[in-house]
Design a protein around this motif. Structure first.
Motif, PDB file in Angstrom:
ATOM      1  N   ASP A  88     -44.883 -17.119  17.368  1.00 38.65           N
ATOM      2  CA  ASP A  88     -44.938 -17.363  15.931  1.00 38.65           C
ATOM      3  C   ASP A  88     -43.616 -17.006  15.252  1.00 38.65           C
ATOM      4  OD1 ASP A  88     -45.071 -14.622  16.181  1.00 38.65           O
ATOM      5  OD2 ASP A  88     -47.012 -14.398  15.171  1.00 38.65           O
ATOM      6  N   THR A  89     -42.550 -16.904  16.041  1.00 36.62           N
ATOM      7  CA  THR A  89     -41.250 -16.540  15.478  1.00 36.62           C
ATOM      8  C   THR A  89     -40.710 -17.607  14.521  1.00 36.62           C
ATOM      9  OG1 THR A  89     -40.368 -17.298  17.608  1.00 36.62           O
ATOM     10  CG2 THR A  89     -40.450 -14.936  17.239  1.00 36.62           C
ATOM     11  N   PHE A  90     -41.219 -18.846  14.614  1.00 29.04           N
ATOM     12  CA  PHE A  90     -40.751 -19.881  13.686  1.00 29.04           C
ATOM     13  C   PHE A  90     -41.214 -19.608  12.257  1.00 29.04           C
ATOM     14  CE2 PHE A  90     -44.841 -21.501  15.157  1.00 29.04           C
ATOM     15  CZ  PHE A  90     -45.420 -22.024  13.994  1.00 29.04           C
ATOM     16  N   PHE A  91     -42.117 -18.649  12.040  1.00 31.14           N
ATOM     17  CA  PHE A  91     -42.467 -18.215  10.692  1.00 31.14           C
ATOM     18  C   PHE A  91     -41.315 -17.418  10.053  1.00 31.14           C
ATOM     19  CE2 PHE A  91     -46.632 -19.036  12.374  1.00 31.14           C
ATOM     20  CZ  PHE A  91     -47.467 -19.274  11.289  1.00 31.14           C
ATOM     21  N   GLY A  92     -40.381 -16.956  10.856  1.00 31.08           N
ATOM     22  CA  GLY A  92     -39.332 -16.072  10.376  1.00 31.08           C
ATOM     23  C   GLY A  92     -38.368 -16.750   9.414  1.00 31.08           C
ATOM     24  N   GLY A  93     -37.689 -15.901   8.620  1.00 33.21           N
ATOM     25  CA  GLY A  93     -36.771 -16.406   7.613  1.00 33.21           C
ATOM     26  C   GLY A  93     -35.682 -17.289   8.177  1.00 33.21           C
ATOM     27  N   ARG A  94     -35.214 -16.964   9.391  1.00 32.72           N
ATOM     28  CA  ARG A  94     -34.160 -17.780  10.000  1.00 32.72           C
ATOM     29  C   ARG A  94     -34.628 -19.216  10.191  1.00 32.72           C
ATOM     30  NH1 ARG A  94     -31.344 -16.152  15.592  1.00 32.72           N
ATOM     31  NH2 ARG A  94     -29.694 -15.560  14.167  1.00 32.72           N
ATOM     32  N   TRP A  95     -35.787 -19.405  10.789  1.00 32.62           N
ATOM     33  CA  TRP A  95     -36.232 -20.755  11.126  1.00 32.62           C
ATOM     34  C   TRP A  95     -36.762 -21.500   9.919  1.00 32.62           C
ATOM     35  CZ3 TRP A  95     -34.110 -22.519  15.125  1.00 32.62           C
ATOM     36  CH2 TRP A  95     -33.667 -21.613  16.100  1.00 32.62           C
ATOM     37  N   GLN A  96     -37.324 -20.781   8.944  1.00 29.09           N
ATOM     38  CA  GLN A  96     -37.705 -21.426   7.699  1.00 29.09           C
ATOM     39  C   GLN A  96     -36.465 -21.921   6.942  1.00 29.09           C
ATOM     40  OE1 GLN A  96     -40.892 -22.091   6.757  1.00 29.09           O
ATOM     41  NE2 GLN A  96     -41.582 -21.205   8.708  1.00 29.09           N
ATOM     42  N   THR A  97     -35.366 -21.157   7.044  1.00 29.98           N
ATOM     43  CA  THR A  97     -34.105 -21.577   6.439  1.00 29.98           C
ATOM     44  C   THR A  97     -33.579 -22.846   7.099  1.00 29.98           C
ATOM     45  OG1 THR A  97     -33.532 -19.317   5.787  1.00 29.98           O
ATOM     46  CG2 THR A  97     -31.716 -20.879   5.987  1.00 29.98           C
ATOM     47  N   VAL A  98     -33.631 -22.898   8.439  1.00 30.49           N
ATOM     48  CA  VAL A  98     -33.196 -24.096   9.158  1.00 30.49           C
ATOM     49  C   VAL A  98     -34.034 -25.299   8.745  1.00 30.49           C
ATOM     50  CG1 VAL A  98     -33.029 -25.174  11.441  1.00 30.49           C
ATOM     51  CG2 VAL A  98     -32.262 -22.815  11.127  1.00 30.49           C
ATOM     52  N   ARG A  99     -35.351 -25.097   8.699  1.00 32.72           N
ATOM     53  CA  ARG A  99     -36.242 -26.212   8.346  1.00 32.72           C
ATOM     54  C   ARG A  99     -35.963 -26.696   6.924  1.00 32.72           C
ATOM     55  NH1 ARG A  99     -41.432 -28.005   9.825  1.00 32.72           N
ATOM     56  NH2 ARG A  99     -41.953 -29.737   8.429  1.00 32.72           N
ATOM     57  N   LYS A 100     -35.755 -25.755   5.991  1.00 31.79           N
ATOM     58  CA  LYS A 100     -35.442 -26.137   4.613  1.00 31.79           C
ATOM     59  C   LYS A 100     -34.165 -26.975   4.569  1.00 31.79           C
ATOM     60  CE  LYS A 100     -34.230 -24.286   0.070  1.00 31.79           C
ATOM     61  NZ  LYS A 100     -33.899 -23.078  -0.721  1.00 31.79           N
ATOM     62  N   ALA A 101     -33.147 -26.558   5.323  1.00 33.19           N
ATOM     63  CA  ALA A 101     -31.885 -27.300   5.347  1.00 33.19           C
ATOM     64  C   ALA A 101     -32.088 -28.704   5.898  1.00 33.19           C
ATOM     65  CB  ALA A 101     -30.853 -26.543   6.169  1.00 33.19           C
ATOM     66  N   LEU A 102     -32.883 -28.828   6.956  1.00 33.44           N
ATOM     67  CA  LEU A 102     -33.141 -30.143   7.540  1.00 33.44           C
ATOM     68  C   LEU A 102     -33.920 -31.028   6.578  1.00 33.44           C
ATOM     69  CD1 LEU A 102     -34.078 -29.034  11.166  1.00 33.44           C
ATOM     70  CD2 LEU A 102     -32.046 -30.341  10.507  1.00 33.44           C
ATOM     71  N   ASP A 103     -34.978 -30.471   5.986  1.00 37.68           N
ATOM     72  CA  ASP A 103     -35.814 -31.270   5.092  1.00 37.68           C
ATOM     73  C   ASP A 103     -35.065 -31.709   3.836  1.00 37.68           C
ATOM     74  OD1 ASP A 103     -37.838 -30.945   6.903  1.00 37.68           O
ATOM     75  OD2 ASP A 103     -39.025 -29.537   5.703  1.00 37.68           O
ATOM     76  N   SER A 104     -34.088 -30.906   3.422  1.00 41.40           N
ATOM     77  CA  SER A 104     -33.325 -31.257   2.218  1.00 41.40           C
ATOM     78  C   SER A 104     -32.144 -32.164   2.516  1.00 41.40           C
ATOM     79  CB  SER A 104     -32.837 -29.988   1.521  1.00 41.40           C
ATOM     80  OG  SER A 104     -31.940 -29.260   2.356  1.00 41.40           O
ATOM     81  N   GLY A 105     -31.934 -32.493   3.794  1.00 39.34           N
ATOM     82  CA  GLY A 105     -30.882 -33.432   4.155  1.00 39.34           C
ATOM     83  C   GLY A 105     -29.478 -32.866   4.153  1.00 39.34           C
ATOM     84  N   VAL A 106     -29.356 -31.540   4.268  1.00 38.59           N
ATOM     85  CA  VAL A 106     -28.038 -30.907   4.208  1.00 38.59           C
ATOM     86  C   VAL A 106     -27.099 -31.433   5.291  1.00 38.59           C
ATOM     87  CG1 VAL A 106     -26.830 -28.707   4.512  1.00 38.59           C
ATOM     88  CG2 VAL A 106     -28.833 -28.824   3.036  1.00 38.59           C
ATOM     89  N   ILE A 107     -27.628 -31.694   6.496  1.00 38.36           N
ATOM     90  CA  ILE A 107     -26.764 -32.194   7.574  1.00 38.36           C
ATOM     91  C   ILE A 107     -26.987 -33.679   7.830  1.00 38.36           C
ATOM     92  CG2 ILE A 107     -26.575 -29.926   8.670  1.00 38.36           C
ATOM     93  CD1 ILE A 107     -28.464 -31.039  10.898  1.00 38.36           C
ATOM     94  N   GLY A 108     -27.630 -34.365   6.889  1.00 39.10           N
ATOM     95  CA  GLY A 108     -27.897 -35.783   7.064  1.00 39.10           C
ATOM     96  C   GLY A 108     -29.022 -36.025   8.053  1.00 39.10           C
ATOM     97  N   THR A 109     -28.946 -37.122   8.783  1.00 35.79           N
ATOM     98  CA  THR A 109     -29.964 -37.461   9.781  1.00 35.79           C
ATOM     99  C   THR A 109     -29.702 -36.687  11.064  1.00 35.79           C
ATOM    100  OG1 THR A 109     -30.156 -39.694   8.876  1.00 35.79           O
ATOM    101  CG2 THR A 109     -30.982 -39.336  11.123  1.00 35.79           C
ATOM    102  N   PRO A 110     -30.689 -35.920  11.564  1.00 33.88           N
ATOM    103  CA  PRO A 110     -30.476 -35.200  12.822  1.00 33.88           C
ATOM    104  C   PRO A 110     -30.201 -36.174  13.971  1.00 33.88           C
ATOM    105  CG  PRO A 110     -32.377 -34.303  11.659  1.00 33.88           C
ATOM    106  CD  PRO A 110     -31.979 -35.571  10.944  1.00 33.88           C
ATOM    107  N   VAL A 111     -29.207 -35.818  14.770  1.00 36.50           N
ATOM    108  CA  VAL A 111     -28.794 -36.644  15.900  1.00 36.50           C
ATOM    109  C   VAL A 111     -29.134 -35.979  17.221  1.00 36.50           C
ATOM    110  CG1 VAL A 111     -26.814 -37.672  17.086  1.00 36.50           C
ATOM    111  CG2 VAL A 111     -26.921 -37.676  14.578  1.00 36.50           C
TER     112      VAL A 111
END
Length: 396
Positions: free
Chosen positions: A130-153
């Motif tokens: 359940d480590t994906f509940f952690g702040g680190r992975w929630q931050t990564v998910r937020k960045a991906l969902d908001s399109g910060v790095i564009g389309t994941p490749v």
């Protein structure tokens, strides 16, 4: 079939397996509202009595008695991987929801039996990590969902370690069936990748085993040799159903490395998990997230979620940026009450196991392996401007 409702708002938990990992669960579960660990037990009853006394657990019971106790709602299964399935199937047979440590199973057929029995009986199955509940992975998910790095490749996971025999007093199971670096560390990283990028469609693998035996290098068993039954240096290629492609390396044969533990590459930038310590990465809740985009010339650190007020009593708690193991169990009990899928679901646990087994099967056959199962990509945690990410669980 309708899910069997919990009997009361306070969920009675029976813990089976009181080894090393149980300490953090017992410590954290005291902070989750609505969860009450009422009994614990294992095959080593002396160890269980010690844990019960230390964490104020009212009853020490044999595992069979915990399973059959009609007052217990949920089994927390912290046994060794080889018996995860046996305990889960027994718990379901006795009409109890069950949450297990990783991996979900060591035999994929057992995983399907668990999910089928849970469906038949209207019960819910959850599974670490359940480590994906952690702040680190929630931050990564937020960045991906908001399109910060564009389309994941693409994505790259790199987990070099020198094994477990220097720090774990009984490391045998890490080298037996169901062990090895893929089953041990891979569960964390594949789960994190599924949370960030969705389910996986096919995999390929290569691996090798340098030693037939390894020596225990700590504790009372120092100098004892143990057999190695699993590949200890594993490479893999992965393809997600979204089209993202990736590569992974997991090893118990590497002394040191400077390679980041995980990177996600997009059309407009890169997200990086930069830890130099191979024990950090996807197997922890906390840690920095680095970002670099086509508009920037340097890496920047992404802000991590703030701590909800009710976590302030826990040292070093910033959102879930601390060792919050057990939060998946808390989320599962709430999911049952809310009639929604748990984030750390058994179905995702089975999918992760099929991915890992597929890599091992590919290594043996020399062919790509298509993954038959799929799962729901877990929803990110709710965010508010005042508190950042948090789990809507309520805490004592």
């Amino acid at each position: 079939m309708t899910t069997t409702a919990l009997k009361t708002t306070t969920v009675k938990i029976g813990l089976i397996g009181t080894g090393q990992i149980s300490d953090i669960y017992l410590a954290n579960c005291r902070h989750f509202a609505g969860i009450d660990i009422v009994a614990c037990g294992s095959l080593n009853m002396d160890e269980s009595r010690t844990k019960a006394q230390r964490f104020n657990i009212p009853r020490t019971m044999h595992p069979d008695d915990i399973l059959s106790d009609p007052t217990i709602d949920v089994i927390l299964n912290l046994t060794v991987p080889a018996v995860h399935a046996d305990i889960a199937l027994s718990a379901l047979q006795f009409g109890k929801h069950v949450y297990s440590e990783k991996p979900f199973v060591t035999d994929i057929a057992d995983g399907h039996r668990i999910l089928e029995r849970a469906t038949t009986k209207g019960l819910v199955v959850g599974n670490a990590p359940d480590t994906f509940f952690g702040g680190r992975w929630q931050t990564v998910r937020k960045a991906l969902d908001s399109g910060v790095i564009g389309t994941p490749v693409g994505v790259c996971a790199f987990v070099p370690t020198r094994g477990t025999e220097r720090h774990h007093p009984n490391p045998d199971f890490y080298y037996a069936k169901g062990g090895g670096p893929l089953w041990d560390m891979g569960s964390y990283y594949v789960t994190a990748m599924v949370f960030c990028l969705g389910p996986i469609a096919r995999v390929g693998g290569m691996g090798r085993r340098i030693f037939s035996e390894r020596m225990i290098e700590n504790g009372d068993r120092y100098g004892e040799m143990m057999p190695v039954e699993m590949d200890t240096h594993c490479l893999s290629l992965i393809e997600f159903t979204s089209g993202v492609v990736g590569q992974m390396m997991y090893s118990f044969d590497v002394w040191d490395s400077e390679t980041p533990r995980l990177e996600i590459y997009g059309t407009d930038g890169t997200l990086c998990i930069p830890d130099a310590d191979p024990c950090d990465g996807a197997n922890v809740f906390e840690g920095p997230v680095w970002l670099r985009t086509k508009q920037t010339s340097r890496w920047s650190t992404r802000p991590r979620p703030k701590a909800p007020a009710h976590w302030q009593e826990i040292p070093n708690a910033h959102g879930l940026n601390f060792n919050a193991r057990g939060v998946g169990l808390a989320d599962m009990t709430q999911a049952i009450q809310q009639n929604r899928p748990p984030r750390a679901s058994g179905r995702m646990g089975l999918h992760v196991c099929e991915v890992i087994q597929g890599i091992l099967d590919s290594t043996a056959s020399g062919r790509f392996i298509h993954i038959d199962s799929t799962c729901i990509q877990p929803a990110p945690l709710r965010e508010t401007s005042e508190q950042g990410f948090h789990v809507d669980l309520g805490v004592h």
